[in-house]
Design a protein around this motif. Structure first.
Motif: not given
Length: 613
Positions: A351-352, A456-459, A464-468, A477-481
């Motif tokens: 999203p970013g 990577i699909t789950a992340i 994308l869901l959090d974007w909405q 989010k930053n930790g996942m990435k």
């Protein structure tokens, strides 16, 4: 009886080094020496290090002199020169720099390698030469040199990622080209004279590209009798040089120049924005006071709000008038150039990054400038270009991958385009026989590569869901990435994937970790026209096909039974076909019907034996 042992494993024993090979080896040695000098002279070096290196060179030369001075004459001379040079640098502290050092390290070394490969693979009739490959200490798993190379490669990647200042000598050697292309520098010198690296990725890309080009030249000479091998090697050389290295560098330079031109515009806009920001803050502060004021004070604060509204609207209108100018002169060349797509470039549909390319609605329709005048703090987007980037990424990640894999198998990407595959096929060619062919390795491969794809699909889906719906915190989010980037993109793909070439083969990342390879493999196995056909009647069970399969496939088992090879892991490099002395294997694209010709098993019972349908 002669005590000489022929270790070639070939009917044609390897010949002695010719003059062109000796010259090439000498030039490579000079380039390596220049690299060593750049490290010693570009940093604060203790005197004992120069003395130790000089002594090491002299002792090694003396040992070789006693062993066989005729055979090792060139190497002895190189060691003596290196020892004397180390003592000279101790005395004068020569600091090589500029284009001279660049040419010696990258140019002379490359020329030397080309000359050496011309002598080693360019002479005589065309044909693959793997003479003595299992007896060479550098190309067998139990070899001392292979483990030394693995440690060196792995250590280089670790330093590159996390301790780049230790590569200052190498970075400064490549800086003249970086400065010529971008106008900037990749390092700086502090007040104590110590060098600090600001951009190690340019020199990494340069080394990567030189390795693909030079070792690609070697590969073409080695497989020059095979048109398929020549064409696909030229393809990966082109994509690495132009798409993966040159084009991003040019875009970075254009973006930097546009940023310089944009700075005066931002400086002109800055006071107008500050005036607007002051009146905006005053207006909303008065509004808050009005909301919280007791009944008898509301009239007073309402008057304040009404008076503050006029300058607020006036200053807002003045700031908005700059929008067209800001968007017109804002750099329109995105610094993020994608040569990969999802899931390899997992940021492209984050999203970013989508917001970065396409822009977002800003408060009051007023853009916020950076404090250093370098640009806008608000996400203004890149207009049509930004939407084009996202659209291309989505198409290539979905429709493009499916269509291309249907017609050509995963080889269209893994063996013709991908930079990781390009390095594996060229620089990794001497180590392709190291890939593990065991059943255990195959089981690990299946679980490992598909686990990365699921991860990577789950992340991506969560982001994308959090974007909405905004249910993830910024820390998570930053930790996942960052966690995925560190563990998979850095450690797995970089340090392990390339560093372990000499002991695990050249496709470690492709086999065990690449999520793109996992997707392409699933499509290739169940939805593709690609297969490798076999002629079992011609197979002599020499085992060359299995030995040199970099993906660890037991090709011989299929060939002996005359069974088509349709495997998810196969990258279609075609080396199994190239090394086959009988022409048993052939890469084909054909009708999908009956391309998987599994042998019909037999059902055996006490009463009858029959073929199961």
């Amino acid at each position: 009886m002669s005590n000489k042992v022929d270790r070639s494993m070939s009917l044609t024993p390897p010949s002695e080094m010719k003059t062109i090979e000796r010259v090439g080896a000498f030039l490579i040695g000079i380039g390596i020496l220049a690299l060593l000098v750049s490290f010693l002279s570009a940093s604060t070096v203790r005197p004992w290090l120069n003395i130790a290196l000089s002594g090491l060179f002299f002792i090694a030369g003396a040992l070789l002199w006693n062993k066989n001075k005729e055979r090792y004459g060139i190497l002895i001379l190189t060691l003596m020169v290196a020892g004397m040079a180390s003592m000279v640098f101790l005395t004068v502290k020569l600091n090589l720099q500029g284009w001279g050092l660049f040419f010696v390290i990258f140019g002379v070394t490359s020329i030397g390698a080309v000359l050496y490969f011309l002598g080693a693979f360019g002479r005589g009739p065309a044909g693959i030469r793997n003479n003595g490959i299992f007896h060479s200490s550098a190309s067998r798993q139990a070899g001392v040199l292979s483990w030394m190379l693995a440690i060196t490669f792995t250590g280089f990647y670790a330093i590159l990622y996390w301790y780049p200042d230790h590569l200052f000598g190498l970075v400064s050697a490549a800086d003249p080209l970086y400065n010529a292309l971008t106008g900037g520098h990749s390092y700086w010198i502090d007040e104590q004279g110590m060098g600090h690296v600001t951009n190690q990725w340019f020199v990494y890309g340069l080394i990567y590209t030189v390795a693909v080009l030079v070792m690609g030249f070697r590969y073409i000479l080695k497989y020059r009798h095979n048109r398929y091998q020549v064409l696909r090697t030229m393809s990966v050389m082109f994509f690495q040089l132009v798409i993966a290295f040159s084009l991003p560098t040019v875009l970075e330079a254009l973006n930097s120049r546009q940023s310089d031109d944009f700075e005066p515009v931002v400086k002109d806009y800055q006071p107008i924005y500050e005036k607007y920001n002051t009146s905006k803050n005053t207006f909303f502060a008065y509004q808050d006071s009005l909301k919280n004021a007791p009944g008898e004070a509301k009239a007073y604060w309402q008057l304040q709000v009404d008076q503050a509204l006029i300058p607020y609207e006036t200053d807002r209108a003045a700031a908005r008038q700059y929008n067209d100018t800001l968007l017109k002169y804002k750099p329109n060349v995105a610094p993020h150039y994608f040569s990969y797509f999802w899931p390899l470039d997992y940021d492209i549909i984050h999203p970013g990054l989508i917001t970065y390319y396409t822009g977002q609605e800003v408060f009051d329709d007023v853009h916020v400038p950076n404090n250093d005048y370098s640009g806008l703090a608000t996400q203004a987007g890149f207009g049509g270009f930004g939407w084009t980037v996202i659209l291309i990424a989505l198409i290539m990640s979905t429709i493009g991958v499916v269509v291309l894999t249907y017609f050509f198998g995963k080889r269209w990407y893994c063996s013709w385009v991908c930079g990781c595959g390009g390095l594996a096929e060229t620089a990794g060619d001497p180590f392709r026989q190291q890939s593990d062919k065991s059943l255990k390795a195959w089981k690990i491969e299946r679980y490992s590569v598909h686990s990365v794809l699921v991860l990577i699909t789950a992340i991506t889906a969560l982001l994308l869901l959090d974007w909405q719906f905004h249910f993830l915190g910024d820390g998570l989010k930053n930790g996942m990435k960052s966690g995925y980037g560190f563990a998979i993109a850095s450690i797995f793909a970089g340090v392990v994937g390339t560093g372990f070439y000499p002991i695990l083969g050249s496709r470690v990342w492709c086999r065990f970790g690449c999520p793109q390879a996992a997707i392409l493999g699933i499509l290739q196995k169940y939805f593709s026209r690609f297969r490798i056909t076999t002629n079992g009647g011609q197979c002599i069970s020499c085992g060359n096909c299995s030995t040199y399969c970099e993906m660890g496939i037991d090709v011989k088992a299929y060939a002996q039974r005359g069974q088509n090879i349709v495997r998810a892991s196969c990258v279609g490099c075609g080396v199994c076909s190239a090394v086959c002395p009988r022409g048993v294997l052939n890469l084909e694209n054909g009708p999908t019907k009956n391309r998987i010709n599994d042998l019909t098993p037999l059902a055996i019972s006490p009463d009858e034996i029959k073929a199961k349908s």
